[in-house]
Design a protein around this motif. Structure first.
Motif, PDB file in Angstrom:
ATOM      1  N   LYS B 131       4.420 -18.021 -28.166  1.00  0.00           N
ATOM      2  CA  LYS B 131       5.827 -17.751 -27.834  1.00  0.00           C
ATOM      3  C   LYS B 131       6.067 -17.879 -26.332  1.00  0.00           C
ATOM      4  O   LYS B 131       7.147 -18.299 -25.895  1.00  0.00           O
ATOM      5  N   GLU B 134       6.454 -21.510 -25.681  1.00  0.00           N
ATOM      6  CA  GLU B 134       7.726 -21.938 -26.249  1.00  0.00           C
ATOM      7  C   GLU B 134       8.857 -21.659 -25.265  1.00  0.00           C
ATOM      8  O   GLU B 134       9.734 -22.478 -25.042  1.00  0.00           O
ATOM      9  N   GLU B 135       8.802 -20.463 -24.669  1.00  0.00           N
ATOM     10  CA  GLU B 135       9.813 -20.050 -23.703  1.00  0.00           C
ATOM     11  C   GLU B 135       9.727 -20.892 -22.430  1.00  0.00           C
ATOM     12  O   GLU B 135      10.740 -21.311 -21.873  1.00  0.00           O
ATOM     13  N   GLU B 136       8.512 -21.154 -21.987  1.00  0.00           N
ATOM     14  CA  GLU B 136       8.302 -21.856 -20.725  1.00  0.00           C
ATOM     15  C   GLU B 136       8.764 -23.314 -20.784  1.00  0.00           C
ATOM     16  O   GLU B 136       9.237 -23.870 -19.807  1.00  0.00           O
ATOM     17  N   LYS B 138      11.163 -24.560 -22.688  1.00  0.00           N
ATOM     18  CA  LYS B 138      12.591 -24.717 -23.021  1.00  0.00           C
ATOM     19  C   LYS B 138      13.333 -25.488 -21.942  1.00  0.00           C
ATOM     20  O   LYS B 138      13.219 -25.173 -20.761  1.00  0.00           O
ATOM     21  N   TYR B 179       8.212 -22.965 -33.563  1.00  0.00           N
ATOM     22  CA  TYR B 179       8.125 -23.363 -32.154  1.00  0.00           C
ATOM     23  C   TYR B 179       8.788 -24.715 -31.925  1.00  0.00           C
ATOM     24  O   TYR B 179       8.124 -25.706 -31.602  1.00  0.00           O
ATOM     25  N   ASN B 181      10.741 -25.975 -29.570  1.00  0.00           N
ATOM     26  CA  ASN B 181      10.647 -26.583 -28.245  1.00  0.00           C
ATOM     27  C   ASN B 181       9.234 -27.075 -27.944  1.00  0.00           C
ATOM     28  O   ASN B 181       9.037 -28.165 -27.396  1.00  0.00           O
TER      29      ASN B 181
END
Lengths: 220, 224
Positions: B131, B134-136, B138, B179, B181
């Motif tokens: 996660k 995934e955030e990084e 985006k 996931y 992205n």
């Protein structure tokens, strides 16, 4: 050059590395003491992945992981360079820093945890042996002046002794490691180091507490 | 004349990372493929401590550990930057590489390799760790921005190797649903003209991973 804060504890050697780096460069900073049993919301916000100290905040932007923080400090404040200038020497310093954190620290911890089990002692002393060979004939790992690798190995000057006490065992004996022992004396006499070493008793308590805590977790 | 040699293994992601770095800089090098079940005397001479690939030899001087080698390459040769220039961005890139190698890949490998309760725990841990990636990623084409950078090179295990592992055991950990992205990054990554030349053929990887399951295979294994 910006506002610097360090989230940490005085007994943690990764935090000590950062204190040493900041002091050697003459960088003013605010030390924010963390209670690792009750981590602050600031710590959890600034280091959500690892939730650990040290965390360097430079103008509120966080940098984590002690080796990464030291390189950031070295690249941002150019006085008293910590890493060597030559790319090959830099590669060697980084290689040995990784070795220290991946092999030496872990094997010393295991020797402590196992209360001096022979296999664990041999493993730790084998790892220390590489450092002994590396420091032979040199005042500091960095040469004439202390540098990056000295800060990385610095924990053996105090924290290793505390581990020896908590584990009821001897690792860095002066017969097997004359050069490392001599380096330890040179290291702790550097003013920036000397004035920021925590009392040994605090570190002993810190490790004892950590060991007891892990044992209680394992018992459950 | 400067002499560059690389001791590697065609199926090791760590070895392939170093090759990507050398190629990005346009460095000419001699590649020596090691049989990891029968390591050459030269490899053991140049990396006596870890006895692993990759090892770079530059003018007779050896460097081991892929992350150390890649930084050395970036500092030694002209060409596109592998690490960012800004100190803070460099710290972030180094952070993600450490995270990938020390936490993320380890948990993902365990999720693939270890059965039972420990394997299930590893799956949960890996799912949480992914996660963060995934955030990084985006809103970015690559972790390095418009171009492949240090983190993209170092994420090759997640970008390629892990997908093959997932297929072999029918593991559904890194999926488009969970996931989106990260999977979009993977598509871009493995189809990128530069990257795809540095990925070992899928059918050959299948053979390696199947052989891994056999007792006595002492080849590729990440640090677990």
């Amino acid at each position: 050059m910006g506002e610097v804060k360090l989230l940490g504890t005085h007994s943690s050697f990764p935090c000590a590395r950062i204190v040493w780096a900041l002091k050697l460069k003459g960088i003013p900073y605010e030390f924010i003491k963390e209670d690792l049993l009750n981590k602050s919301s600031l710590l959890l916000e600034m280091n959500p992945v690892y939730k650990k100290v040290p965390v360097l905040l430079h103008d509120s932007k966080p940098v984590v992981e002690s080796l990464i923080i030291i390189e950031y400090i070295d690249e941002t404040w150019k006085t008293n360079p910590l890493l060597p200038q030559d790319p090959y020497d830099r590669a060697m310093a980084r290689f040995w820093a990784k070795f220290v954190d991946e092999k030496v620290v872990l094997s010393a911890w295991e020797a402590m945890r196992s209360q001096g089990e022979e296999k664990a002692i041999n493993s730790a002393q084998e790892a220390l042996g590489f450092l002994e060979n590396l420091i032979k004939g040199k005042k500091f790992f960095g040469g004439e002046k202390i540098g990056y690798l000295d800060l990385v190995v610095g924990w053996i000057a105090l924290w290793l002794k505390a581990m020896e006490e908590v584990g009821g065992m001897m690792l860095l004996d002066s017969l097997k490691f004359p050069s490392l022992n001599e380096w330890t004396q040179n290291f702790i006499q550097v003013p920036a180091i000397h004035e920021s070493l925590p009392p040994k008793e605090d570190v002993v308590n810190y490790f004892q507490f950590g060991l007891d805590y892990l044992r209680s977790l394992a018992a459950k | 004349m400067t002499e560059v040699k690389l001791f590697g293994s065609w199926y090791s992601p760590f070895s392939r990372r170093v090759e990507m770095a050398l190629k990005l800089k346009g460095v000419e090098y001699e590649y020596i493929d090691e049989d990891l079940s029968n390591k050459s005397p030269l490899l053991l001479k140049y990396n006596p401590i870890h006895k692993k690939v990759p090892v770079l030899l530059h003018n007779g001087k050896p460097i081991a550990e892929s992350s150390v080698i890649i930084e050395y390459i970036d500092e030694t040769w002209e060409g596109p930057s592998i690490l960012p220039k800004d100190p803070y961005e460099r710290a972030m890139a180094r952070f993600w590489v450490k995270f990938l190698d020390e936490k993320c890949s380890v948990a993902m490998w365990k999720a693939f390799a270890i059965p039972g309760e420990e394997g299930e725990k590893a799956k949960e841990e890996a799912a949480e760790l992914l996660k963060f990636l995934e955030e990084e990623i985006k809103g970015k084409k690559f972790f390095g921005g418009e171009n492949v950078g240090l983190v993209d090179i170092s994420a090759n295990f997640i970008g390629y190797w892990f997908g093959i592992l997932q297929e072999i055991v029918g593991l559904e950990l890194l999926t488009k649903e969970k996931y989106p992205n990260l999977c979009k990054w993977i598509d871009g990554y493995i189809n990128d003209n530069f990257v795809k030349d540095n990925l070992p053929a899928k059918d050959k990887m299948n053979e390696v991973f199947k052989a891994l399951a056999q007792p006595g295979f002492s080849g590729y294994k990440p640090k677990v």
